[in-house]
Design an enzyme around this catalytic site. Sequence first.
Site, mmCIF file in Angstrom:
data_model
loop_
_atom_site.group_PDB
_atom_site.id
_atom_site.type_symbol
_atom_site.label_atom_id
_atom_site.label_comp_id
_atom_site.label_asym_id
_atom_site.label_seq_id
_atom_site.Cartn_x
_atom_site.Cartn_y
_atom_site.Cartn_z
ATOM 1 C CE LYS A 48 38.794 41.043 46.676
ATOM 2 N NZ LYS A 48 38.189 42.188 47.360
ATOM 3 C CE LYS A 67 41.149 43.995 40.504
ATOM 4 N NZ LYS A 67 40.327 44.978 41.136
ATOM 5 C CE LYS A 123 41.503 50.023 47.142
ATOM 6 N NZ LYS A 123 40.152 49.428 47.152
HETATM 7 N N1 AQP Z 1 42.974 47.759 37.918
HETATM 8 C C1 AQP Z 1 41.852 48.462 37.825
HETATM 9 N N2 AQP Z 1 41.504 49.072 36.673
HETATM 10 C C2 AQP Z 1 40.364 49.779 36.572
HETATM 11 N N3 AQP Z 1 39.504 49.949 37.602
HETATM 12 C C3 AQP Z 1 39.794 49.355 38.776
HETATM 13 N N4 AQP Z 1 39.163 49.334 39.967
HETATM 14 C C4 AQP Z 1 39.898 48.599 40.836
HETATM 15 N N5 AQP Z 1 40.995 48.135 40.243
HETATM 16 C C5 AQP Z 1 40.978 48.587 38.956
HETATM 17 C C6 AQP Z 1 37.915 50.020 40.253
HETATM 18 O O1 AQP Z 1 38.095 50.856 41.378
HETATM 19 C C7 AQP Z 1 36.858 50.982 42.078
HETATM 20 C C8 AQP Z 1 37.043 50.769 43.544
HETATM 21 O O2 AQP Z 1 37.473 49.467 43.752
HETATM 22 P P1 AQP Z 1 37.291 48.707 45.115
HETATM 23 O O3 AQP Z 1 37.339 49.610 46.250
HETATM 24 O O4 AQP Z 1 36.216 47.710 44.994
HETATM 25 O O5 AQP Z 1 38.628 48.078 45.105
HETATM 26 P P2 AQP Z 1 39.000 46.670 44.768
HETATM 27 O O6 AQP Z 1 38.448 46.183 43.488
HETATM 28 O O7 AQP Z 1 38.853 45.886 45.990
HETATM 29 O O8 AQP Z 1 40.430 47.143 44.584
HETATM 30 P P3 AQP Z 1 41.534 46.284 44.314
HETATM 31 O O9 AQP Z 1 42.648 47.203 44.192
HETATM 32 O O10 AQP Z 1 41.248 45.384 43.204
HETATM 33 O O11 AQP Z 1 41.652 45.503 45.679
HETATM 34 P P4 AQP Z 1 41.618 43.963 45.989
HETATM 35 O O12 AQP Z 1 43.050 43.643 46.096
HETATM 36 O O13 AQP Z 1 40.897 43.895 47.288
HETATM 37 O O14 AQP Z 1 40.929 43.276 44.844
HETATM 38 C C9 AQP Z 1 35.905 49.969 41.449
HETATM 39 O O15 AQP Z 1 35.018 50.656 40.598
HETATM 40 C C10 AQP Z 1 36.809 49.080 40.642
HETATM 41 O O16 AQP Z 1 36.147 48.569 39.502
#
Ligand code: AQP
Length: 328
Positions: free
Chosen positions: A112, A195, A198
């Site tokens: 990040k 992966k 968001k």
């Molecule tokens: N691609 C994925 N596959 C499986 N599980 C996933 N999680 C996130 N992406 C995947 C799981 O969702 C839960 C909540 O995640 P979070 O709120 O921590 O979101 P994040 O990881 O910030 O989400 P993103 O979409 O990956 O956002 P950014 O872009 O900020 O990195 C967690 O249990 C996570 O494991």
Amino acid sequence: LPRVLSGIQPTADSFHVGNYLGALRQWVDLQATHQAFYSIVDLHAITVEQDPADLRRRIRVAAAQLLALGIDPQVSTLFVQSQVPAHTQLAWVLECLTGFGEAGRMTQFKDKSARGGADRSSVGLFTYPILQAADILAYAADAVPVGEDQRQHLELTRNLAQRFNARYGPTLTVPEPYILKATAKIYDLTDPGVKMSKSSPGGSLDLLADVKASVKRIKSAVTDNEREVRYDEDAKPGVSNLLRLLSVFTGASIPELERRYEGRGYGDLKGDLAEAFAAFVTPLQASVAGYLADPAELDAVLRAGGERARATADATVAAVYERVGFLV
Ligand code: AQP
């Protein structure tokens, strides 16, 4: 009952199917067998720049989605992280037990911070895994349902709990990750090498997105130059990802699906996934709209959850403070 805790960031206008398959489906299921604490982790959301009005809206949208997906606030404790001061109180103690190099090894921070330039990253983004450890340890969680991307943070949490206990005497419960292999990592539709996330919106499949737009995304998902619908993560990551999704949304096993699509092309697979996804999200979106129509009620549900969460988390902080040597 054993305890689970998990959290999700209110950093987008919708959760995506990665969040749902990796974590939220398990959240719903575990309510039957565990005492569950589920948190909308808004403190984590401000580790990167956020617009206040967006954040406030997204917290409510997150709550509405969790309720619509089946989190029962009478059974589970559903709360907003910033309404429970114990998280930051415990985080400070844990920060003082964490090595600088140890925190620096967290790959999510590296990823990040690389996006925006390390010098422009906040200290909060750097210490966020320690706050996450506090989120979990404050509730003496036995298990933490998350996706694969959180495994390293869970390991840090376990290390910190063990370190605290070794230094101050047994106080904190050492949690186990609860990661379901089949759905632990859902990949981006336009790039099945990374992966679904968001922050890479082009290839995510969002629960609250316009259904027609989602159908389009599914139909243009990247696959490969073969024709065979076969599960092979290494050789056919795109097709395998679609099979994983279809399996969850139809309840059919992957081998069953492989048989079903024998001699048929990717178009059929995508068409069926689009249909199954639409059938899942259409009633869900109506339900979310229903919850959002009454924000005062939504806020009241979250406040009540916060009160219950505080009772549990405050007890952990009191025990920790006493162990550390603070006057209590
Ligand atoms: N691609 C994925 N596959 C499986 N599980 C996933 N999680 C996130 N992406 C995947 C799981 O969702 C839960 C909540 O995640 P979070 O709120 O921590 O979101 P994040 O990881 O910030 O989400 P993103 O979409 O990956 O956002 P950014 O872009 O900020 O990195 C967690 O249990 C996570 O494991």
